[in-house]
Structures are given as structure tokens and as C-alpha cells.
Design a protein around this motif. Structure first.
Motif, PDB file in Angstrom:
ATOM      1  N   LEU A   1      11.857 -45.440 -29.449  1.00  0.00           N
ATOM      2  CA  LEU A   1      13.047 -45.733 -28.659  1.00  0.00           C
ATOM      3  C   LEU A   1      13.697 -44.484 -28.104  1.00  0.00           C
ATOM      4  CD1 LEU A   1      14.632 -48.421 -31.018  1.00  0.00           C
ATOM      5  CD2 LEU A   1      13.108 -48.790 -29.064  1.00  0.00           C
ATOM      6  N   GLU A   2      13.620 -43.371 -28.853  1.00  0.00           N
ATOM      7  CA  GLU A   2      14.201 -42.101 -28.402  1.00  0.00           C
ATOM      8  C   GLU A   2      13.329 -40.962 -28.903  1.00  0.00           C
ATOM      9  OE1 GLU A   2      15.643 -39.515 -26.524  1.00  0.00           O
ATOM     10  OE2 GLU A   2      17.088 -41.176 -26.349  1.00  0.00           O
ATOM     11  N   GLU A   3      12.806 -40.170 -27.977  1.00  0.00           N
ATOM     12  CA  GLU A   3      11.935 -39.048 -28.332  1.00  0.00           C
ATOM     13  C   GLU A   3      12.703 -37.760 -28.554  1.00  0.00           C
ATOM     14  OE1 GLU A   3       9.292 -39.140 -24.955  1.00  0.00           O
ATOM     15  OE2 GLU A   3       7.793 -40.276 -26.102  1.00  0.00           O
ATOM     16  N   PHE A   4      13.956 -37.702 -28.124  1.00  0.00           N
ATOM     17  CA  PHE A   4      14.802 -36.506 -28.262  1.00  0.00           C
ATOM     18  C   PHE A   4      14.170 -35.286 -27.582  1.00  0.00           C
ATOM     19  CE2 PHE A   4      15.796 -39.198 -31.961  1.00  0.00           C
ATOM     20  CZ  PHE A   4      17.141 -39.418 -31.711  1.00  0.00           C
ATOM     21  N   ASN A   5      13.596 -35.512 -26.406  1.00  0.00           N
ATOM     22  CA  ASN A   5      13.035 -34.401 -25.635  1.00  0.00           C
ATOM     23  C   ASN A   5      14.078 -33.720 -24.754  1.00  0.00           C
ATOM     24  OD1 ASN A   5      10.460 -34.711 -26.666  1.00  0.00           O
ATOM     25  ND2 ASN A   5       9.811 -36.121 -25.052  1.00  0.00           N
ATOM     26  N   ASP A   6      15.219 -34.353 -24.585  1.00  0.00           N
ATOM     27  CA  ASP A   6      16.293 -33.797 -23.755  1.00  0.00           C
ATOM     28  C   ASP A   6      17.619 -33.902 -24.504  1.00  0.00           C
ATOM     29  OD1 ASP A   6      14.729 -33.396 -21.239  1.00  0.00           O
ATOM     30  OD2 ASP A   6      14.521 -35.583 -21.401  1.00  0.00           O
ATOM     31  N   PRO A   7      18.572 -33.015 -24.196  1.00  0.00           N
ATOM     32  CA  PRO A   7      19.887 -33.103 -24.826  1.00  0.00           C
ATOM     33  C   PRO A   7      20.547 -34.456 -24.552  1.00  0.00           C
ATOM     34  CG  PRO A   7      19.616 -30.996 -23.724  1.00  0.00           C
ATOM     35  CD  PRO A   7      18.460 -31.845 -23.302  1.00  0.00           C
ATOM     36  N   ILE A   8      21.379 -34.882 -25.483  1.00  0.00           N
ATOM     37  CA  ILE A   8      22.122 -36.135 -25.357  1.00  0.00           C
ATOM     38  C   ILE A   8      23.600 -35.818 -25.443  1.00  0.00           C
ATOM     39  CG2 ILE A   8      22.651 -38.345 -26.493  1.00  0.00           C
ATOM     40  CD1 ILE A   8      19.754 -38.376 -27.462  1.00  0.00           C
ATOM     41  N   GLY A   9      24.410 -36.445 -24.592  1.00  0.00           N
ATOM     42  CA  GLY A   9      25.852 -36.249 -24.629  1.00  0.00           C
ATOM     43  C   GLY A   9      26.336 -35.385 -23.488  1.00  0.00           C
ATOM     44  N   GLY A  10      27.541 -34.847 -23.649  1.00  0.00           N
ATOM     45  CA  GLY A  10      28.152 -34.025 -22.615  1.00  0.00           C
ATOM     46  C   GLY A  10      29.278 -34.729 -21.887  1.00  0.00           C
ATOM     47  N   VAL A  11      29.271 -36.061 -21.927  1.00  0.00           N
ATOM     48  CA  VAL A  11      30.351 -36.861 -21.347  1.00  0.00           C
ATOM     49  C   VAL A  11      30.697 -37.978 -22.323  1.00  0.00           C
ATOM     50  CG1 VAL A  11      29.746 -36.365 -18.949  1.00  0.00           C
ATOM     51  CG2 VAL A  11      28.722 -38.338 -20.096  1.00  0.00           C
ATOM     52  N   GLU A  12      31.944 -38.429 -22.306  1.00  0.00           N
ATOM     53  CA  GLU A  12      32.311 -39.581 -23.121  1.00  0.00           C
ATOM     54  C   GLU A  12      31.605 -40.828 -22.592  1.00  0.00           C
ATOM     55  OE1 GLU A  12      36.471 -40.186 -23.511  1.00  0.00           O
ATOM     56  OE2 GLU A  12      36.736 -38.506 -24.904  1.00  0.00           O
ATOM     57  N   ASN A  13      31.132 -41.656 -23.505  1.00  0.00           N
ATOM     58  CA  ASN A  13      30.373 -42.839 -23.092  1.00  0.00           C
ATOM     59  C   ASN A  13      30.619 -43.978 -24.076  1.00  0.00           C
ATOM     60  OD1 ASN A  13      28.531 -44.435 -21.657  1.00  0.00           O
ATOM     61  ND2 ASN A  13      26.821 -43.774 -22.931  1.00  0.00           N
ATOM     62  N   TYR A  14      31.861 -44.358 -24.224  1.00  0.00           N
ATOM     63  CA  TYR A  14      32.192 -45.414 -25.181  1.00  0.00           C
ATOM     64  C   TYR A  14      31.885 -46.811 -24.644  1.00  0.00           C
ATOM     65  CZ  TYR A  14      34.494 -41.856 -27.981  1.00  0.00           C
ATOM     66  OH  TYR A  14      34.750 -40.742 -28.752  1.00  0.00           O
ATOM     67  N   ASP A  15      31.719 -46.940 -23.331  1.00  0.00           N
ATOM     68  CA  ASP A  15      31.463 -48.265 -22.752  1.00  0.00           C
ATOM     69  C   ASP A  15      30.007 -48.476 -22.362  1.00  0.00           C
ATOM     70  OD1 ASP A  15      31.246 -46.632 -20.547  1.00  0.00           O
ATOM     71  OD2 ASP A  15      32.846 -47.598 -19.386  1.00  0.00           O
TER      72      ASP A  15
ATOM     73  N   SER B   1      28.341 -46.959 -20.017  1.00  0.00           N
ATOM     74  CA  SER B   1      28.097 -46.819 -18.576  1.00  0.00           C
ATOM     75  C   SER B   1      27.352 -45.539 -18.221  1.00  0.00           C
ATOM     76  CB  SER B   1      29.428 -46.856 -17.816  1.00  0.00           C
ATOM     77  OG  SER B   1      30.251 -45.751 -18.180  1.00  0.00           O
ATOM     78  N   GLN B   2      27.243 -44.604 -19.183  1.00  0.00           N
ATOM     79  CA  GLN B   2      26.627 -43.308 -18.909  1.00  0.00           C
ATOM     80  C   GLN B   2      25.280 -43.152 -19.621  1.00  0.00           C
ATOM     81  OE1 GLN B   2      28.172 -41.189 -16.706  1.00  0.00           O
ATOM     82  NE2 GLN B   2      29.619 -42.884 -16.482  1.00  0.00           N
ATOM     83  N   GLY B   3      24.575 -44.240 -19.794  1.00  0.00           N
ATOM     84  CA  GLY B   3      23.285 -44.173 -20.467  1.00  0.00           C
ATOM     85  C   GLY B   3      23.287 -44.945 -21.758  1.00  0.00           C
ATOM     86  N   PRO B   4      22.152 -44.972 -22.462  1.00  0.00           N
ATOM     87  CA  PRO B   4      22.024 -45.856 -23.623  1.00  0.00           C
ATOM     88  C   PRO B   4      22.804 -45.435 -24.858  1.00  0.00           C
ATOM     89  CG  PRO B   4      20.039 -44.519 -23.363  1.00  0.00           C
ATOM     90  CD  PRO B   4      20.876 -44.281 -22.153  1.00  0.00           C
ATOM     91  N   TRP B   5      23.194 -44.138 -24.947  1.00  0.00           N
ATOM     92  CA  TRP B   5      23.830 -43.673 -26.173  1.00  0.00           C
ATOM     93  C   TRP B   5      25.335 -43.561 -25.993  1.00  0.00           C
ATOM     94  CZ3 TRP B   5      21.167 -44.635 -30.091  1.00  0.00           C
ATOM     95  CH2 TRP B   5      19.783 -44.499 -30.081  1.00  0.00           C
ATOM     96  N   ARG B   6      26.066 -44.444 -26.654  1.00  0.00           N
ATOM     97  CA  ARG B   6      27.518 -44.424 -26.630  1.00  0.00           C
ATOM     98  C   ARG B   6      28.040 -43.346 -27.575  1.00  0.00           C
ATOM     99  NH1 ARG B   6      29.930 -50.092 -25.471  1.00  0.00           N
ATOM    100  NH2 ARG B   6      28.177 -51.205 -24.528  1.00  0.00           N
ATOM    101  N   GLY B   7      29.295 -42.934 -27.366  1.00  0.00           N
ATOM    102  CA  GLY B   7      29.920 -41.968 -28.251  1.00  0.00           C
ATOM    103  C   GLY B   7      30.767 -40.970 -27.502  1.00  0.00           C
ATOM    104  N   SER B   8      31.223 -39.960 -28.229  1.00  0.00           N
ATOM    105  CA  SER B   8      32.059 -38.920 -27.641  1.00  0.00           C
ATOM    106  C   SER B   8      31.208 -37.984 -26.782  1.00  0.00           C
ATOM    107  CB  SER B   8      32.749 -38.119 -28.745  1.00  0.00           C
ATOM    108  OG  SER B   8      31.800 -37.295 -29.409  1.00  0.00           O
ATOM    109  N   ALA B   9      31.844 -36.955 -26.267  1.00  0.00           N
ATOM    110  CA  ALA B   9      31.139 -35.992 -25.423  1.00  0.00           C
ATOM    111  C   ALA B   9      30.337 -34.976 -26.226  1.00  0.00           C
ATOM    112  CB  ALA B   9      32.137 -35.260 -24.522  1.00  0.00           C
TER     113      ALA B   9
END
Length: 241
Positions: free
Chosen positions: A28-42, A44-52
Motif C-alpha cells: 500500500l505504501e513503499e515509502f519511496n518519497d517523503p510524506i507530509g509538508g502540508v496539513e491534510n486532515y480532510d 484532500s491532499q493525498g491518501p495520508w491524513r495528518g499534520s504537516a
């Protein structure tokens, strides 16, 4: 063999659904690229919700070119995803007569913990709680495998634990089978990893320990991961790595 709802075979990954639960493997996730950088609680910014908070990468991986890596003793990072957020698939709950999905992830906590979270329930889409944490906690004085119930921010309960004797700094695989022993009967397993093939070529080895819990508080198909301290993790997978 029961009827299959559907099956997909292609490339190096194959999975199917039998009686509602995934069999086989899908990363489901290979972790080949960084995740995060923007808040995504809804979502709308990709599959991983959470803080920035940002999850970086390292080439010292279990599988493939890179793994997730983070070093932070000031803030815990939590990321989670619900069906519809964009992952290729999501775990399936079981029943009284059939087990649900198995979820696994390679982990390498060097100080403090990496967590695999599962059963994220409806109603907690924007806060990431209402779930269970499989916590692999490495410390100078102890190494523990825990299952914790995360009801809400600041309200958690350890519902299962076992102390393990391991070599710090090694890769391991944590896996949980949802509802393996009936509804709420979740079974967690910890495996050693053979890294003799070098970085990116890890292979699951022998079973270290098994932890069984029984709790029906949270029932959902969301998944995620949590980190605090220094550590790496890789290859979040539906099925057993």
C-alpha cells in the motif's frame, strides 16, 4: 475454496478477495518519497491524513530503494488513511466465522517507537484516533511489543503487551490479523528479518513473539502509522510481508 469477489494479478503484486478478506499481497505504501509538508486532515491532499509533519526517507531500506525515516524527540508524527482517500486497497474486517485482513510493515525503531495503526473507525476521520496501535518500542532498558487502544487524544489504554529480547538496530516485521479469533480477536506477530542480501532486499525470517487481544471498541477499515524518536519503517502491506 470459497467464491472470489474479484482478483487482480499483475507485475510482482497479486491479491484477491475471498469471503470479503484480502489474500496474497499488495504493498500500500513503499515509502519511496517523503510524506507530509502540508496539513491534510480532510484527505484532500493525498491518501495520508495528518499534520504537516514530514516523514523523510533513507536508502537503508528493508525493500526497494528507500524507507521512511524520522528523527524527532519533540513531536510525535501520526498519519492515517480511510477508504476513499486514495490507497490501492484497505483492510477488511472479519466476523465470528471468518478472519479479516492481515496488515504488515517492516519496522526499525532505534530509540523509542514505531506504530502500525489499524481499525480506524468512522467518526475519527479528521483526528486519527478511534483505532488500535501496534507499538514496537525500543529503549535502552527494555524492548516491548504492545497493543494500545487509542480512544481520543490523550486517552489511550494498553490492552496487551509482551517484553521481547531483540538486537537493537535490526529490521523486524510487525503484522496484525484483524478478527483472527472472532470479532475483536486481533492477533499480532513479530518476525525477525534476514538482511543478508543487503539494503532493499530484506526477507521475513523466524517468528519472535505473538500477542493476542480481544476488544471490539473500534471497528473500521482505516490504517496508518505513528512515530516518535529515531527510526525507520517500510513496505506497509495488505497481507504478510
Amino acid at each position: 475454496m470459497g467464491d472470489f469477489d474479484f482478483s487482480i494479478v499483475g507485475g510482482t503484486d497479486a491479491f484477491a478477495v475471498q469471503n470479503g478478506a484480502f489474500t496474497g499481497l499488495i504493498v500500500l505504501e513503499e515509502f519511496n518519497d517523503p510524506i507530509g509538508g502540508v496539513e491534510n486532515y480532510d484527505g484532500s491532499q493525498g491518501p495520508w491524513r495528518g499534520s504537516a509533519s514530514v516523514i523523510g526517507t533513507t536508502s537503508d531500506s528493508f525493500s526497494g530503494p528507500s524507507a521512511a525515516y524520522r528523527e524527532n524527540y519533540d513531536n510525535r508524527s501520526r498519519k492515517w488513511s480511510y477508504p476513499g482517500d486514495g490507497l490501492d486497497a484497505y483492510p477488511t474486517l472479519g466476523s465470528a466465522t471468518s478472519e479479516g485482513s492481515t496488515i504488515s510493515m517492516a519496522v526499525r525503531p532505534r530509540d523509542n517507537y514505531v506504530r502500525l495503526s489499524f481499525c480506524h473507525a468512522p467518526g475519527h476521520e479528521t483526528d486519527g484516533y478511534g483505532c488500535y496501535w501496534v507499538t514496537f518500542d525500543i529503549d535502552t532498558y527494555y524492548d516491548d511489543l504492545l497493543v494500545q487502544r487509542a480512544d481520543e487524544a490523550g486517552v489511550t489504554k494498553t490492552i496487551g503487551s509482551t517484553e521481547v529480547s531483540i538486537a537493537d538496530g535490526d529490521w523486524f516485521i510487525v503484522a496484525v490479523t484483524i478478527d483472527e479469533n472472532g470479532v475483536g480477536g486481533h492477533v499480532v506477530r513479530l518476525y525477525r528479518v534476514d538482511m543478508s542480501g543487503g539494503a532493499g532486499n530484506g526477507v521475513r525470517a523466524d517468528l519472535v513473539d505473538t500477542l493476542e487481544v480481544n476488544d471490539t471498541t473500534h471497528r473500521g477499515r482505516g490504517i496508518g502509522f505513528v512515530h516518535f524518536g529515531t527510526g525507520s519503517w517500510d513496505a506497509l502491506t495488505l497481507g504478510l510481508l
